[in-house]
Design a protein around this motif. Structure first.
Motif: not given
Length: 250
Positions: A162-172, A174-183
């Motif tokens: 029931d939690k998104s991956f990025y929500q887990i990173l932030q809540d547990n 304290g990590i917030v994604l700054n940028k991404s590189i996609l191919e």
């Protein structure tokens, strides 16, 4: 209809109508023929037509309006690649419900390719998370995520459906994604992909490799997503300040 096929007739009808919608033979808001007309067109029973239409309605492709008929309601969502966020956040912005089912979570060793992408030593232990992502009532993507074990203690205990991956990173963490590189590349649906994504073998799919970074340009995670092309489009917005890094383009 192919009467010699092992595929049930209602699935053949469903696939044909879906393809007609995706090929824009039918437009959003257009009224579909009646059950009687479709039954005669495909030379199948009305029960077969109802089963096919029921599945298409669950996918959000069509909508039945009481007393008026059945209308095309499908419209591809356009996801901006400029935004560093996950499926759940993106889909919720379009008013869709989103959920994910955890297919696999384990600890493995990074091979040379993954270690290079995450900037870690080969054979470093990493977490592997595989999820099936749903948009409303239909699966839309398979997500495979890799991240260093030492940076995410107790990760296997913290993951939840029931939690998104990025929500887990932030809540547990304290990590917030700054940028991404996609191919982004294209692949066709194998038997495995078709079964998980409820599509046809050979259907076109997006193959998206993604590296997420913190503010210090340190890689957080590497992921591979297999996404149904018939459900979303990816859009890139550019302006005069946009810089294309030629080192990334191969």
């Amino acid at each position: 209809m192919n009467l010699e096929s092992n595929k049930p007739l209602y699935l053949q009808v469903e696939a044909d109508i879906r393809n007609s919608i995706l090929q824009k033979k039918f437009r959003s808001g257009q009224k579909l023929p009646t059950e009687n007309e479709l039954s005669q067109q495909y030379n199948v029973s009305k029960i077969t037509i109802r089963k096919a239409m029921s599945n298409l309605a669950k996918e959000g492709m069509i909508q039945k309006v009481q007393g008026k008929g059945t209308f095309i309601s499908y419209k591809k969502d356009k996801l901006l690649l400029n935004k560093a966020r996950g499926f759940q956040d993106s889909l919720s912005n379009f008013g869709h419900s989103s959920k994910h089912k955890i297919l696999n979570v384990s600890i493995i060793k990074a091979d040379s390719d993954i270690s290079q992408k995450l900037n870690i030593a080969p054979d470093t232990t990493i977490f592997f998370l595989e999820r099936l992502i749903w948009e409303d009532a239909a699966p839309i993507a398979i997500d495979r995520i890799y991240l260093p074990e030492e940076n995410f203690p107790n990760f296997m205990k913290n993951i939840a459906e029931d939690k998104s991956f990025y929500q887990i990173l932030q809540d547990n963490y304290g990590i917030v994604l700054n940028k991404s590189i996609l191919e982004i590349n294209g692949v066709i649906a194998t038997k495995e992909y078709a079964e998980l994504l409820q599509c046809n073998i050979g259907d076109p799919l997006f193959h998206i490799e993604k590296i997420g970074y913190e503010k210090n340009d340190c890689p957080i995670h590497y992921s591979i997503s297999i996404v149904r092309c018939d459900r979303v489009s990816y859009v890139v917005s550019t302006d005069n300040s946009t810089v294309m890094d030629e080192k990334i383009i191969r």
